[in-house]
Design a protein around this motif. Structure first.
Motif, PDB file in Angstrom:
ATOM      1  N   LEU A   8       0.560  -1.290  -0.012  1.00  0.00           N
ATOM      2  CA  LEU A   8       0.102   0.284   0.010  1.00  0.00           C
ATOM      3  C   LEU A   8       0.958   0.900  -0.159  1.00  0.00           C
ATOM      4  O   LEU A   8       1.215   1.040   0.721  1.00  0.00           O
ATOM      5  CB  LEU A   8      -0.981   0.154   0.882  1.00  0.00           C
ATOM      6  N   TYR A   9       0.853   1.952  -0.721  1.00  0.00           N
ATOM      7  CA  TYR A   9       1.230   3.511  -1.088  1.00  0.00           C
ATOM      8  C   TYR A   9       0.588   3.991  -1.018  1.00  0.00           C
ATOM      9  O   TYR A   9      -0.644   4.430  -1.461  1.00  0.00           O
ATOM     10  CB  TYR A   9       1.788   3.545  -2.939  1.00  0.00           C
ATOM     11  N   ILE A  10       0.724   5.261   0.591  1.00  0.00           N
ATOM     12  CA  ILE A  10       0.205   6.860   0.706  1.00  0.00           C
ATOM     13  C   ILE A  10       0.925   7.869   0.873  1.00  0.00           C
ATOM     14  O   ILE A  10       2.095   7.164   0.347  1.00  0.00           O
ATOM     15  CB  ILE A  10      -0.431   6.166   2.278  1.00  0.00           C
ATOM     16  N   ALA A  11       0.644   8.664   0.821  1.00  0.00           N
ATOM     17  CA  ALA A  11       0.857  10.225   1.079  1.00  0.00           C
ATOM     18  C   ALA A  11       1.135  10.838   2.241  1.00  0.00           C
ATOM     19  O   ALA A  11      -0.037  11.614   2.904  1.00  0.00           O
ATOM     20  CB  ALA A  11       0.728  10.777   0.120  1.00  0.00           C
ATOM     21  N   GLY A  12       2.086  10.027   2.905  1.00  0.00           N
ATOM     22  CA  GLY A  12       1.809  10.469   4.846  1.00  0.00           C
ATOM     23  C   GLY A  12       0.491  10.681   5.221  1.00  0.00           C
ATOM     24  O   GLY A  12      -0.596   9.683   4.771  1.00  0.00           O
ATOM     25  N   PRO A  13       0.057  11.440   6.982  1.00  0.00           N
ATOM     26  CA  PRO A  13      -0.501  11.066   7.315  1.00  0.00           C
ATOM     27  C   PRO A  13      -2.465  11.552   6.736  1.00  0.00           C
ATOM     28  O   PRO A  13      -2.488  11.998   8.189  1.00  0.00           O
ATOM     29  CB  PRO A  13      -0.146  11.466   8.742  1.00  0.00           C
ATOM     30  N   SER A  14      -1.973  11.935   5.814  1.00  0.00           N
ATOM     31  CA  SER A  14      -3.821  12.133   5.363  1.00  0.00           C
ATOM     32  C   SER A  14      -4.835  11.492   5.778  1.00  0.00           C
ATOM     33  O   SER A  14      -5.007   9.904   6.201  1.00  0.00           O
ATOM     34  CB  SER A  14      -3.888  12.457   3.950  1.00  0.00           C
ATOM     35  N   ALA A  15      -6.078  12.014   5.735  1.00  0.00           N
ATOM     36  CA  ALA A  15      -7.312  10.846   6.156  1.00  0.00           C
ATOM     37  C   ALA A  15      -7.308  10.121   5.423  1.00  0.00           C
ATOM     38  O   ALA A  15      -8.051   8.575   5.393  1.00  0.00           O
ATOM     39  CB  ALA A  15      -8.379  12.198   6.071  1.00  0.00           C
ATOM     40  N   THR A  16      -6.951  10.908   3.837  1.00  0.00           N
ATOM     41  CA  THR A  16      -7.236   9.169   3.125  1.00  0.00           C
ATOM     42  C   THR A  16      -7.181   8.070   3.126  1.00  0.00           C
ATOM     43  O   THR A  16      -6.697   7.000   2.611  1.00  0.00           O
ATOM     44  CB  THR A  16      -7.126   9.832   1.219  1.00  0.00           C
ATOM     45  N   SER A  17      -4.971   8.138   3.286  1.00  0.00           N
ATOM     46  CA  SER A  17      -4.315   7.175   3.643  1.00  0.00           C
ATOM     47  C   SER A  17      -4.914   6.648   4.882  1.00  0.00           C
ATOM     48  O   SER A  17      -4.348   5.220   4.907  1.00  0.00           O
ATOM     49  CB  SER A  17      -2.520   8.157   3.873  1.00  0.00           C
ATOM     50  N   ARG A  18      -5.021   7.206   5.870  1.00  0.00           N
ATOM     51  CA  ARG A  18      -5.584   6.515   7.338  1.00  0.00           C
ATOM     52  C   ARG A  18      -6.351   5.624   7.528  1.00  0.00           C
ATOM     53  O   ARG A  18      -6.396   4.475   7.348  1.00  0.00           O
ATOM     54  CB  ARG A  18      -5.858   7.096   8.202  1.00  0.00           C
ATOM     55  N   ILE A  42       3.978   1.675   2.391  1.00  0.00           N
ATOM     56  CA  ILE A  42       4.865   2.805   1.834  1.00  0.00           C
ATOM     57  C   ILE A  42       4.344   3.886   1.944  1.00  0.00           C
ATOM     58  O   ILE A  42       3.530   3.751   1.315  1.00  0.00           O
ATOM     59  CB  ILE A  42       5.930   1.675   0.944  1.00  0.00           C
ATOM     60  N   ASP A  43       5.280   4.801   2.792  1.00  0.00           N
ATOM     61  CA  ASP A  43       4.922   6.410   2.435  1.00  0.00           C
ATOM     62  C   ASP A  43       5.985   6.920   1.746  1.00  0.00           C
ATOM     63  O   ASP A  43       7.661   6.877   1.500  1.00  0.00           O
ATOM     64  CB  ASP A  43       5.021   7.366   4.255  1.00  0.00           C
ATOM     65  N   VAL A  44       4.825   7.350   0.546  1.00  0.00           N
ATOM     66  CA  VAL A  44       5.905   7.870  -0.758  1.00  0.00           C
ATOM     67  C   VAL A  44       6.440   9.472  -0.469  1.00  0.00           C
ATOM     68  O   VAL A  44       7.174   9.779  -0.998  1.00  0.00           O
ATOM     69  CB  VAL A  44       4.885   8.348  -1.983  1.00  0.00           C
ATOM     70  N   LEU A  45       6.313  10.126   0.588  1.00  0.00           N
ATOM     71  CA  LEU A  45       6.952  11.249   1.155  1.00  0.00           C
ATOM     72  C   LEU A  45       8.224  10.805   1.513  1.00  0.00           C
ATOM     73  O   LEU A  45       9.058  11.925   1.669  1.00  0.00           O
ATOM     74  CB  LEU A  45       6.244  12.270   1.578  1.00  0.00           C
ATOM     75  N   LYS A  46       8.507  10.085   2.057  1.00  0.00           N
ATOM     76  CA  LYS A  46       9.042   9.048   3.215  1.00  0.00           C
ATOM     77  C   LYS A  46      10.581   8.315   2.203  1.00  0.00           C
ATOM     78  O   LYS A  46      11.369   8.360   2.780  1.00  0.00           O
ATOM     79  CB  LYS A  46       9.111   8.375   4.459  1.00  0.00           C
ATOM     80  N   ASN A  47       9.610   8.221   1.285  1.00  0.00           N
ATOM     81  CA  ASN A  47      10.996   6.665   0.334  1.00  0.00           C
ATOM     82  C   ASN A  47       9.972   7.262  -0.696  1.00  0.00           C
ATOM     83  O   ASN A  47       9.772   6.656  -1.665  1.00  0.00           O
ATOM     84  CB  ASN A  47      10.132   5.537   0.443  1.00  0.00           C
ATOM     85  N   PRO A  48      10.734   8.375  -1.831  1.00  0.00           N
ATOM     86  CA  PRO A  48      10.144   8.497  -3.166  1.00  0.00           C
ATOM     87  C   PRO A  48      11.136   7.796  -4.175  1.00  0.00           C
ATOM     88  O   PRO A  48      10.032   7.315  -4.984  1.00  0.00           O
ATOM     89  CB  PRO A  48      10.560  10.128  -2.838  1.00  0.00           C
ATOM     90  N   GLU A  49      11.758   7.448  -3.193  1.00  0.00           N
ATOM     91  CA  GLU A  49      12.818   6.407  -4.426  1.00  0.00           C
ATOM     92  C   GLU A  49      11.696   5.389  -5.247  1.00  0.00           C
ATOM     93  O   GLU A  49      11.733   4.268  -5.518  1.00  0.00           O
ATOM     94  CB  GLU A  49      13.518   5.954  -4.431  1.00  0.00           C
ATOM     95  N   LEU A  50      11.057   4.781  -4.170  1.00  0.00           N
ATOM     96  CA  LEU A  50      10.125   3.162  -3.820  1.00  0.00           C
ATOM     97  C   LEU A  50       9.073   3.076  -5.119  1.00  0.00           C
ATOM     98  O   LEU A  50       8.740   2.524  -6.118  1.00  0.00           O
ATOM     99  CB  LEU A  50       9.804   2.810  -2.290  1.00  0.00           C
ATOM    100  N   ALA A  51       8.511   4.821  -4.623  1.00  0.00           N
ATOM    101  CA  ALA A  51       7.346   4.852  -5.360  1.00  0.00           C
ATOM    102  C   ALA A  51       7.313   5.154  -6.685  1.00  0.00           C
ATOM    103  O   ALA A  51       7.105   4.755  -7.874  1.00  0.00           O
ATOM    104  CB  ALA A  51       6.896   6.351  -4.924  1.00  0.00           C
TER     105      ALA A  51
END
Length: 96
Positions: A8-18, A42-51
């Motif tokens: 699961l690729y998410i972008a930070g702690p947004s409501a949609t990610s949660r 995988i948080d794409v903000l912390k690991n953009p290379e994985l995204a």
């Protein structure tokens, strides 16, 4: 099914990610082969290379890593039964 990897690729702690994370937990709870499911978030903000390596263009995205039939779903995974059906994973409520 055994040994399936869901990412699961998410972008930070947004409501949609949660919401996507919660729905992924529900999905895993109702999957018949839950012991054979490995889950990575995988948080794409912390690991953009994985995204970038996975060519993720939107979040949240759920990726089924499978050598023959990889699948991707974009969204918060709110329709758990439909997600399982798309991924080809039987749920506890499915009758053979």
């Amino acid at each position: 099914m055994t040994n399936l990897l869901l990412r699961l690729y998410i972008a930070g702690p947004s409501a949609t990610s949660r919401r996507a994370e919660q729905n992924l937990r529900r999905l895993r709870d109702v999957a018949k082969a839950r012991d054979g499911l490995a889950v990575e978030i995988i948080d794409v903000l912390k690991n953009p290379e994985l995204a970038e390596q996975a060519a993720i263009i939107a979040t949240p995205t759920l990726a089924l890593e499978h050598p023959v039939r990889p699948r991707r779903i974009i969204g918060d995974l709110s329709d758990v039964e439909r997600v399982l059906d798309f991924l080809g994973i039987e749920s506890e409520g499915t009758r053979a």
